[in-house]
Write a protein that holds these residues in place. Sequence first.
Motif, PDB file in Angstrom:
ATOM      1  N   THR A 168       0.870  -1.164   0.000  1.00 38.60           N
ATOM      2  CA  THR A 168       0.000   0.000   0.000  1.00 38.60           C
ATOM      3  C   THR A 168       0.909   1.215   0.000  1.00 38.60           C
ATOM      4  OG1 THR A 168      -1.684  -1.179   1.257  1.00 38.60           O
ATOM      5  CG2 THR A 168      -1.843   1.224   1.206  1.00 38.60           C
ATOM      6  N   PHE A 169       0.716   2.091  -0.973  1.00 36.85           N
ATOM      7  CA  PHE A 169       1.540   3.284  -1.173  1.00 36.85           C
ATOM      8  C   PHE A 169       0.680   4.490  -0.848  1.00 36.85           C
ATOM      9  CE2 PHE A 169       3.506   6.704  -3.421  1.00 36.85           C
ATOM     10  CZ  PHE A 169       4.836   6.371  -3.629  1.00 36.85           C
ATOM     11  N   GLN A 170       1.129   5.308   0.100  1.00 36.83           N
ATOM     12  CA  GLN A 170       0.362   6.487   0.497  1.00 36.83           C
ATOM     13  C   GLN A 170       1.281   7.703   0.499  1.00 36.83           C
ATOM     14  OE1 GLN A 170      -0.795   6.780   4.638  1.00 36.83           O
ATOM     15  NE2 GLN A 170      -2.707   7.778   4.075  1.00 36.83           N
ATOM     16  N   THR A 171       0.810   8.796  -0.108  1.00 32.46           N
ATOM     17  CA  THR A 171       1.556  10.045  -0.131  1.00 32.46           C
ATOM     18  C   THR A 171       0.687  11.161   0.421  1.00 32.46           C
ATOM     19  OG1 THR A 171       2.860   9.400  -2.057  1.00 32.46           O
ATOM     20  CG2 THR A 171       2.754  11.726  -1.581  1.00 32.46           C
ATOM     21  N   ASN A 172       1.254  11.971   1.299  1.00 36.06           N
ATOM     22  CA  ASN A 172       0.620  13.189   1.787  1.00 36.06           C
ATOM     23  C   ASN A 172       1.559  14.345   1.462  1.00 36.06           C
ATOM     24  OD1 ASN A 172      -1.669  11.978   3.059  1.00 36.06           O
ATOM     25  ND2 ASN A 172      -0.300  11.311   4.691  1.00 36.06           N
ATOM     26  N   ILE A 173       1.018  15.390   0.840  1.00 29.87           N
ATOM     27  CA  ILE A 173       1.806  16.568   0.475  1.00 29.87           C
ATOM     28  C   ILE A 173       1.127  17.789   1.079  1.00 29.87           C
ATOM     29  CG2 ILE A 173       2.734  17.968  -1.403  1.00 29.87           C
ATOM     30  CD1 ILE A 173       2.358  15.424  -3.190  1.00 29.87           C
ATOM     31  N   GLU A 174       1.883  18.548   1.854  1.00 28.07           N
ATOM     32  CA  GLU A 174       1.349  19.767   2.449  1.00 28.07           C
ATOM     33  C   GLU A 174       2.103  20.970   1.896  1.00 28.07           C
ATOM     34  OE1 GLU A 174       0.717  22.002   6.728  1.00 28.07           O
ATOM     35  OE2 GLU A 174       1.211  19.880   6.716  1.00 28.07           O
ATOM     36  N   LEU A 175       1.356  21.942   1.384  1.00 36.58           N
ATOM     37  CA  LEU A 175       1.936  23.178   0.864  1.00 36.58           C
ATOM     38  C   LEU A 175       1.032  24.335   1.253  1.00 36.58           C
ATOM     39  CD1 LEU A 175       4.118  24.597  -0.838  1.00 36.58           C
ATOM     40  CD2 LEU A 175       2.658  24.217  -2.844  1.00 36.58           C
ATOM     41  N   GLN A 176       1.572  25.263   2.008  1.00 42.05           N
ATOM     42  CA  GLN A 176       0.858  26.464   2.449  1.00 42.05           C
ATOM     43  C   GLN A 176      -0.492  26.132   3.071  1.00 42.05           C
ATOM     44  OE1 GLN A 176       0.809  28.801  -1.148  1.00 42.05           O
ATOM     45  NE2 GLN A 176       2.942  29.423  -0.886  1.00 42.05           N
ATOM     46  N   GLY A 177      -0.511  25.144   3.969  1.00 37.40           N
ATOM     47  CA  GLY A 177      -1.710  24.781   4.692  1.00 37.40           C
ATOM     48  C   GLY A 177      -2.677  23.878   3.945  1.00 37.40           C
ATOM     49  N   GLU A 178      -2.428  23.623   2.670  1.00 36.47           N
ATOM     50  CA  GLU A 178      -3.280  22.731   1.869  1.00 36.47           C
ATOM     51  C   GLU A 178      -2.679  21.330   1.900  1.00 36.47           C
ATOM     52  OE1 GLU A 178      -6.147  23.536   0.077  1.00 36.47           O
ATOM     53  OE2 GLU A 178      -6.040  25.462   1.115  1.00 36.47           O
ATOM     54  N   LEU A 179      -3.543  20.322   2.056  1.00 38.74           N
ATOM     55  CA  LEU A 179      -3.093  18.933   2.096  1.00 38.74           C
ATOM     56  C   LEU A 179      -3.641  18.183   0.895  1.00 38.74           C
ATOM     57  CD1 LEU A 179      -1.566  16.748   3.728  1.00 38.74           C
ATOM     58  CD2 LEU A 179      -3.734  16.236   4.838  1.00 38.74           C
ATOM     59  N   ASP A 180      -2.754  17.484   0.191  1.00 43.67           N
ATOM     60  CA  ASP A 180      -3.133  16.650  -0.945  1.00 43.67           C
ATOM     61  C   ASP A 180      -2.660  15.234  -0.638  1.00 43.67           C
ATOM     62  OD1 ASP A 180      -4.067  15.889  -3.434  1.00 43.67           O
ATOM     63  OD2 ASP A 180      -2.280  16.581  -4.504  1.00 43.67           O
ATOM     64  N   SER A 181      -3.514  14.257  -0.856  1.00 39.07           N
ATOM     65  CA  SER A 181      -3.179  12.870  -0.535  1.00 39.07           C
ATOM     66  C   SER A 181      -3.593  11.948  -1.665  1.00 39.07           C
ATOM     67  CB  SER A 181      -3.908  12.398   0.726  1.00 39.07           C
ATOM     68  OG  SER A 181      -3.579  13.185   1.819  1.00 39.07           O
ATOM     69  N   TYR A 182      -2.848  10.863  -1.833  1.00 37.90           N
ATOM     70  CA  TYR A 182      -3.316   9.783  -2.680  1.00 37.90           C
ATOM     71  C   TYR A 182      -2.758   8.470  -2.171  1.00 37.90           C
ATOM     72  CZ  TYR A 182       1.061   9.631  -5.430  1.00 37.90           C
ATOM     73  OH  TYR A 182       2.358   9.506  -5.830  1.00 37.90           O
ATOM     74  N   GLU A 183      -3.479   7.408  -2.504  1.00 35.51           N
ATOM     75  CA  GLU A 183      -3.131   6.085  -2.004  1.00 35.51           C
ATOM     76  C   GLU A 183      -3.533   5.048  -3.036  1.00 35.51           C
ATOM     77  OE1 GLU A 183      -4.686   3.180   1.547  1.00 35.51           O
ATOM     78  OE2 GLU A 183      -4.302   5.273   2.064  1.00 35.51           O
ATOM     79  N   PHE A 184      -2.743   4.000  -3.160  1.00 38.08           N
ATOM     80  CA  PHE A 184      -3.104   2.875  -4.006  1.00 38.08           C
ATOM     81  C   PHE A 184      -2.476   1.612  -3.448  1.00 38.08           C
ATOM     82  CE2 PHE A 184       0.853   4.380  -5.831  1.00 38.08           C
ATOM     83  CZ  PHE A 184       1.548   3.210  -6.122  1.00 38.08           C
ATOM     84  N   SER A 185      -3.027   0.480  -3.843  1.00 43.19           N
ATOM     85  CA  SER A 185      -2.496  -0.832  -3.454  1.00 43.19           C
ATOM     86  C   SER A 185      -2.144  -1.600  -4.710  1.00 43.19           C
ATOM     87  CB  SER A 185      -3.523  -1.613  -2.638  1.00 43.19           C
ATOM     88  OG  SER A 185      -3.790  -0.952  -1.429  1.00 43.19           O
ATOM     89  N   THR A 186      -1.080  -2.377  -4.642  1.00 37.49           N
ATOM     90  CA  THR A 186      -0.638  -3.166  -5.782  1.00 37.49           C
ATOM     91  C   THR A 186       0.243  -4.296  -5.284  1.00 37.49           C
ATOM     92  OG1 THR A 186       0.368  -3.013  -7.989  1.00 37.49           O
ATOM     93  CG2 THR A 186       1.438  -1.757  -6.241  1.00 37.49           C
ATOM     94  N   GLU A 187       0.738  -5.101  -6.208  1.00 41.42           N
ATOM     95  CA  GLU A 187       1.727  -6.119  -5.873  1.00 41.42           C
ATOM     96  C   GLU A 187       3.048  -5.725  -6.497  1.00 41.42           C
ATOM     97  OE1 GLU A 187       0.771 -10.189  -6.525  1.00 41.42           O
ATOM     98  OE2 GLU A 187      -0.854 -10.136  -5.070  1.00 41.42           O
ATOM     99  N   GLY A 188       4.118  -6.193  -5.892  1.00 35.23           N
ATOM    100  CA  GLY A 188       5.438  -5.889  -6.409  1.00 35.23           C
ATOM    101  C   GLY A 188       6.399  -7.020  -6.112  1.00 35.23           C
ATOM    102  N   GLU A 189       7.662  -6.800  -6.471  1.00 35.71           N
ATOM    103  CA  GLU A 189       8.717  -7.783  -6.227  1.00 35.71           C
ATOM    104  C   GLU A 189       9.836  -7.134  -5.434  1.00 35.71           C
ATOM    105  OE1 GLU A 189       8.809 -10.796 -10.007  1.00 35.71           O
ATOM    106  OE2 GLU A 189      10.003  -8.967 -10.137  1.00 35.71           O
ATOM    107  N   LEU A 190      10.359  -7.872  -4.476  1.00 37.92           N
ATOM    108  CA  LEU A 190      11.510  -7.456  -3.695  1.00 37.92           C
ATOM    109  C   LEU A 190      12.626  -8.440  -3.999  1.00 37.92           C
ATOM    110  CD1 LEU A 190      12.898  -5.823  -1.417  1.00 37.92           C
ATOM    111  CD2 LEU A 190      11.870  -7.424   0.206  1.00 37.92           C
ATOM    112  N   TYR A 191      13.799  -7.912  -4.361  1.00 35.67           N
ATOM    113  CA  TYR A 191      14.936  -8.800  -4.591  1.00 35.67           C
ATOM    114  C   TYR A 191      16.234  -8.115  -4.208  1.00 35.67           C
ATOM    115  CZ  TYR A 191      15.437  -6.345  -9.083  1.00 35.67           C
ATOM    116  OH  TYR A 191      15.584  -5.387 -10.047  1.00 35.67           O
TER     117      TYR A 191
END
Length: 147
Positions: free
Chosen positions: A12-35
């Motif tokens: 699950t990938f989640q990003t929160n960005i705050e700029l001058q008091g405004e908050l922008d967020s997005y999130e998604f889920s996926t599969e991946g590989e670790l090696y």
Amino acid sequence: MNKPIKRRLRLTFQTNIELQGELDSYEFSTEGELYHKGTQDYLRFTETFGVDKNVQTTMKWDGEELTLIRQGDVLMRQTFVQNKETLGRYVTTEASWETKAETEVVLVQWPTIQKPRGRIYIRYRFWLAGQETGSHEVRLKLEEADD
């Protein structure tokens, strides 16, 4: 020569960005590989933007530097090192811009057999073409995928 062992993960990938008091967020889920290859660990997964834009994302970790590499409809390369300023690049079909990150925190904990959940956490201030885009928090929750 040993072939790197790849492990499937759910993330699950989640990003929160705050700029001058405004908050922008997005999130998604996926599969991946670790090696593991050489002295570095790689997490690879696909991000989808909008209806038809896909980006192959790789996070490379060497124990100190976390490098974010995006390839596809967007090209990006940015390294994050705790308590350091690093330069990178963001490229689209229209233009190419220099990026800068002032990283406060980089935390990487991979899932293990004993602890099947891990996480990545990055907190940084970011600039694109000299313009501040805000304070960013990126969280990835990692979990071993069932086969």
